[in-house]
Write a protein that holds these residues in place. Sequence first.
Motif, mmCIF file in Angstrom:
data_model
loop_
_atom_site.group_PDB
_atom_site.id
_atom_site.type_symbol
_atom_site.label_atom_id
_atom_site.label_comp_id
_atom_site.label_asym_id
_atom_site.label_seq_id
_atom_site.Cartn_x
_atom_site.Cartn_y
_atom_site.Cartn_z
ATOM 1 N N PHE A 269 -5.509 -12.482 23.698
ATOM 2 C CA PHE A 269 -6.422 -11.358 23.564
ATOM 3 C C PHE A 269 -5.826 -10.064 24.099
ATOM 4 O O PHE A 269 -6.023 -8.978 23.530
ATOM 5 N N VAL A 270 -5.068 -10.139 25.200
ATOM 6 C CA VAL A 270 -4.612 -8.924 25.863
ATOM 7 C C VAL A 270 -3.638 -8.129 25.003
ATOM 8 O O VAL A 270 -3.525 -6.905 25.157
ATOM 9 N N SER A 271 -2.957 -8.778 24.068
ATOM 10 C CA SER A 271 -1.934 -8.087 23.280
ATOM 11 C C SER A 271 -2.511 -7.138 22.243
ATOM 12 O O SER A 271 -1.756 -6.416 21.579
ATOM 13 N N GLY A 272 -3.835 -7.118 22.091
ATOM 14 C CA GLY A 272 -4.469 -6.141 21.221
ATOM 15 C C GLY A 272 -5.583 -5.377 21.923
ATOM 16 O O GLY A 272 -6.393 -4.724 21.272
ATOM 17 N N TYR A 273 -5.611 -5.444 23.259
ATOM 18 C CA TYR A 273 -6.753 -4.942 24.025
ATOM 19 C C TYR A 273 -6.480 -3.547 24.570
ATOM 20 O O TYR A 273 -5.428 -3.281 25.148
ATOM 21 N N ASN A 274 -7.438 -2.656 24.394
ATOM 22 C CA ASN A 274 -7.428 -1.352 25.028
ATOM 23 C C ASN A 274 -8.340 -1.411 26.249
ATOM 24 O O ASN A 274 -9.564 -1.494 26.095
ATOM 25 N N TRP A 275 -7.757 -1.348 27.433
ATOM 26 C CA TRP A 275 -8.560 -1.544 28.639
ATOM 27 C C TRP A 275 -9.647 -0.471 28.773
ATOM 28 O O TRP A 275 -10.713 -0.719 29.350
ATOM 29 N N GLU A 276 -9.397 0.709 28.224
ATOM 30 C CA GLU A 276 -10.366 1.795 28.325
ATOM 31 C C GLU A 276 -11.676 1.470 27.603
ATOM 32 O O GLU A 276 -12.724 2.060 27.913
ATOM 33 N N ASP A 277 -11.624 0.526 26.626
ATOM 34 C CA ASP A 277 -12.840 0.145 25.909
ATOM 35 C C ASP A 277 -13.851 -0.541 26.815
ATOM 36 O O ASP A 277 -15.042 -0.577 26.494
ATOM 37 N N GLY A 278 -13.381 -1.104 27.925
ATOM 38 C CA GLY A 278 -14.255 -1.889 28.789
ATOM 39 C C GLY A 278 -14.657 -1.185 30.067
ATOM 40 O O GLY A 278 -15.017 -1.841 31.046
#
Length: 499
Positions: A72-81
């Motif tokens: 999951f982390v390889s497509g995750y934008n942390w700012e979204d959360g």
Amino acid sequence: MKGSLILDTHASVAKIDPRIFGSFIEHMGRAVYTGIYQPDSEFADQDGYRQDVIDLVKELNVPIIRYPGGNFVSGYNWEDGVGPVAARPKRLDLAWRTVETNEFGLHEFMKWSHKVNSDVSMAVNLGTRGLDAARHLLEYCNFPKGTYYSDLRRQNGAEEPFNVKTWCLGNEMDGPWQIGHKTADEYGRLAEETAKAMKLVDPDIELIACGSSALDMPTFGQWEQTVLDHTYDQVDYLSLHRYYGNRDDDTPNYLAQSLDMDDFITGVLAICDAAKAKRHSHKTINLSFDEWNVWYHSDQQTADNKPWQVAPHLLEDIYNFEDALLVGTLLITLLKHSDRVKIACLAQLVNVIAPIMTSEDGKAWQQSIFFPFMQASQYGRGTALLPLQESPTYETKQFEQVPYLESIAVLSDDQQTVTVFAVNRSANESLELNVSAGNLNFDHVLMATEFAGYDVKETNEQGQMKLVNNSTAEVTATNATAQLKPLSWNVIRIALNKA
């Protein structure tokens, strides 16, 4: 059948890093939504977290939890959360082809980890993103105040830094299935430069570089060598991932898979130490076995799921008794390598290949693998003693010599207690265990339990499985004995006499 274990405090493996009993939460399936977080559950606390899950995680005594992935982390934008929940975007998660609502994000996970008394191992996206996003996330998490990202954290409700000290530089970047998959050179360069930047932000963090995602990857060995050529001076750990399954329904061979884990660890350590010798370094790279477990029961479940659902049932393996025995041997193997394996994460913690399961409209419950992990985590803190063991062996299609007895002893930090963990792999014979006190003085049995007597395919969906007392355990000043039932996980805790 007889087996023996000799104890000697002068022959120790190492002081055990508690993080060896870590676990893992990824945004996939029902690990987060209806797993650890379900505001509409009758078991939810005031923050929407499932209290029944919190209680079970506390029982497991998990000191560190890896987050948010995984693939999951390889497509995750942390700012979204982060920020107001109502303003967070819904995104397509390409790793598992689901929809991520981002209702649960960084602040929610940090608050939950505090509730379960666990630190966090944070993974950064080196698939679709890279150095800039990683350094900004670190600044957001760890810098006190007065900069854009630290003040954004404060604006979002966390005045004090999260102080995350363990960071994973991506996930399984050797795997062609990974979003943003890279060659060893591509990943090594990116990881090196990301690590340099992150340690400029916070010099006190520890960094984990991606090793091979399995022992049988075609790039195994060469991947580690190349990645370490780039990152050796910047990182602290190299990761290993490995999952096991009894696909051939061959229980004797399945229960021997801890030998495979041992080979994997030994091989990676050899590569790490070769890299150290090559560069005449005084620094030692240790290992983070940050994904390990049984995973095979639910393979078809994932294939059958329709894409683009929110929190579908994915990888919900229902574990049986033989899975618990294997997990016990894998825990013992990790403890045997506690001199170099400093972090390990049972993957995962809730619902997804997990020791804890929930029903959306019912209580949480313990899978079979919960019991050995709980006992190892509760009683495996201290110093691992070198396993000087004798045992009869058997042969399988994969291994020439498999000891029926798998065992290790742990001396508590206060040196008042020694705990023996032991598995009898024999399906037919009890094993008479003799533990020699060596230079210790045994006083009395504090606890002796066994997990035994179940059919190898039996599961704990009805909640019938439990640990029971082993009344055969006896001690004198110089030795301890116990009968280990066929196919059993055993824990014997002995009080020591300091006089």
